[in-house]
Design a protein around this motif. Structure first.
Motif, PDB file in Angstrom:
ATOM      1  N   GLY A 195       0.902  -1.044   0.048  1.00  0.00           N
ATOM      2  CA  GLY A 195       0.000   0.132   0.057  1.00  0.00           C
ATOM      3  C   GLY A 195       0.860   1.218   0.088  1.00  0.00           C
ATOM      4  N   PHE A 196       2.187   0.957   0.337  1.00  0.00           N
ATOM      5  CA  PHE A 196       2.999   2.392   0.250  1.00  0.00           C
ATOM      6  C   PHE A 196       4.199   2.227  -0.809  1.00  0.00           C
ATOM      7  CE2 PHE A 196       1.003   2.076   4.501  1.00  0.00           C
ATOM      8  CZ  PHE A 196       0.813   3.351   4.834  1.00  0.00           C
ATOM      9  N   PHE A 256       7.587 -11.227   2.683  1.00  0.00           N
ATOM     10  CA  PHE A 256       7.468 -11.833   4.097  1.00  0.00           C
ATOM     11  C   PHE A 256       6.281 -11.874   4.613  1.00  0.00           C
ATOM     12  CE2 PHE A 256      12.046 -12.619   3.779  1.00  0.00           C
ATOM     13  CZ  PHE A 256      12.283 -13.562   4.286  1.00  0.00           C
ATOM     14  N   GLU A 257       5.443 -10.805   4.232  1.00  0.00           N
ATOM     15  CA  GLU A 257       4.127 -10.734   5.151  1.00  0.00           C
ATOM     16  C   GLU A 257       3.111 -11.395   4.171  1.00  0.00           C
ATOM     17  OE1 GLU A 257       3.736  -6.545   6.085  1.00  0.00           O
ATOM     18  OE2 GLU A 257       5.122  -6.557   7.722  1.00  0.00           O
ATOM     19  N   LYS A 258       3.440 -12.011   2.937  1.00  0.00           N
ATOM     20  CA  LYS A 258       2.299 -12.761   2.150  1.00  0.00           C
ATOM     21  C   LYS A 258       1.475 -11.641   1.631  1.00  0.00           C
ATOM     22  CE  LYS A 258       0.903 -17.215   1.467  1.00  0.00           C
ATOM     23  NZ  LYS A 258       0.331 -18.668   2.069  1.00  0.00           N
ATOM     24  N   LYS A 259       1.822 -10.623   1.327  1.00  0.00           N
ATOM     25  CA  LYS A 259       0.781  -9.670   0.760  1.00  0.00           C
ATOM     26  C   LYS A 259       0.716  -9.757  -0.726  1.00  0.00           C
ATOM     27  CE  LYS A 259      -0.170  -7.887   4.965  1.00  0.00           C
ATOM     28  NZ  LYS A 259      -1.649  -7.922   5.543  1.00  0.00           N
ATOM     29  N   ILE A 260      -0.371  -9.609  -1.420  1.00  0.00           N
ATOM     30  CA  ILE A 260      -0.442  -9.406  -2.757  1.00  0.00           C
ATOM     31  C   ILE A 260      -0.390  -7.837  -3.277  1.00  0.00           C
ATOM     32  CG2 ILE A 260      -1.871  -9.822  -5.004  1.00  0.00           C
ATOM     33  CD1 ILE A 260      -3.199 -12.092  -3.463  1.00  0.00           C
ATOM     34  N   LEU A 261       0.488  -7.522  -3.853  1.00  0.00           N
ATOM     35  CA  LEU A 261       0.811  -6.244  -4.132  1.00  0.00           C
ATOM     36  C   LEU A 261      -0.431  -5.153  -4.595  1.00  0.00           C
ATOM     37  CD1 LEU A 261       3.079  -3.844  -4.451  1.00  0.00           C
ATOM     38  CD2 LEU A 261       3.226  -4.384  -6.813  1.00  0.00           C
TER      39      LEU A 261
END
Length: 305
Positions: free
Chosen positions: A158-159, A169-174
């Motif tokens: 988000g940033f 590492f936080e397993k987020k989808i961009l």
């Protein structure tokens, strides 16, 4: 989610304690006060320079490759911190350099285009400060068997306009956001042409605000990319985010985003470590106050197996 969280914790190893960091800051400040570029806008400032200084002292590499050098202040810091080191400074545009050394090898091609076979990878550190998506570096790192990596702009989801180690590492989808001011006619019309004439819609969310255009790119699941991320994580021995020197000020760090584009930013959207100290304890000159928190972006060190 539980298993994934445990896998993240397994990779986090404490590298410093705050008491030692406070002592190191005094030594660092003696060097930093002599920096040749006082206003290093768009380059590393006090938070990340201190992180690099501490990591250099800890790792003691014989070779340092910096990908993205801007004006050359980080090159200066490397040479001031380590007396016996081979430095390779890479930037596709070397014209911005203000500091140049005869004994530094400068390259104006991407790091992936050079041959690094002769370097001892156990004694080599790469500093990525080139604003290139980390997903594009994974195969290069694994193929060449590099062991020590610093990633500068390690922003959370988000940033950041691209994948960072933190997002992986936080397993987020961009989730990518873009802001285009109407006064920037070139960028504005380039976007309109791509979107309306070339059919590059991709279900984008577009908001026409009073002074700017806000574009939000939808998260896209890429199975090949996810596989690369998993392979990389399995090779990670340690992932360490260097803490901010003083308490992180979210509003100061993203002042432009809030004031110019009206973004609402909340502390829970940006996880950050506890600070090392505070201004009262550090006793720094007031001329440095404005630098703190201005650039901090979860700079991290990664040790690969």
């Amino acid at each position: 989610m539980g298993r994934w969280f445990e896998s993240i914790r397994a990779h986090h190893k404490r590298m410093f304690n705050n008491n030692k960091l406070k002592k190191q800051f005094k030594s660092f400040l003696k060097i930093y006060n002599l920096r040749p570029i006082k206003d290093n806008s768009s380059g590393m400032r006090i938070d990340h320079c201190f992180a690099v200084y501490c990591l250099l002292k800890k790792i003691k590499p014989k070779n340092v490759i910096e990908s993205g050098i801007w004006r050359g202040q980080t090159t200066w810091l490397i040479k001031k911190t380590l007396k016996d080191v081979n430095v390779f400074s890479i930037d596709i545009d070397l014209s911005n350099r203000k500091i140049i050394y005869e004994d530094v090898k400068y390259l104006d091609i991407d790091i992936s285009k050079s041959n690094w076979k002769k370097l001892d990878k156990n004694a080599t550190l790469i500093i990525f400060d080139d604003h290139v998506c980390f997903s594009k570096r994974i195969n290069f790192l694994l193929k060449n068997n590099f062991k020590h990596i610093i990633f500068d702009d390690n922003l959370p989801n988000g940033f950041s306009p691209y994948y960072t180690p933190k997002i992986i590492f936080e397993k987020k989808i961009l989730i990518k956001k873009r802001f285009v001011k109407y006064t920037n006619l070139k960028r504005f019309f380039e976007f309109l042409i791509k979107f309306y004439l070339l059919g590059n819609k991709k279900k984008l969310k577009i908001k026409f605000q009073k002074n700017f255009l806000k574009i939000t790119y939808p998260p896209q699941i890429n199975s090949k990319l996810n596989k690369n991320f998993q392979q990389f994580i399995e090779k990670v021995e340690n992932y360490f985010e260097f803490p901010p020197i003083i308490k992180f000020n979210l509003k100061k760090r993203f002042k432009k985003l809030i004031q110019h584009f009206g973004e609402k930013i909340y502390d829970q959207d940006y996880n950050v470590k506890r600070p090392i100290s505070n201004l009262k304890q550090l006793k720094v000159d007031k001329s440095l106050y404005s630098e703190f928190n201005q650039q901090y972006a979860n700079i991290c060190y990664i040790k690969l197996k």
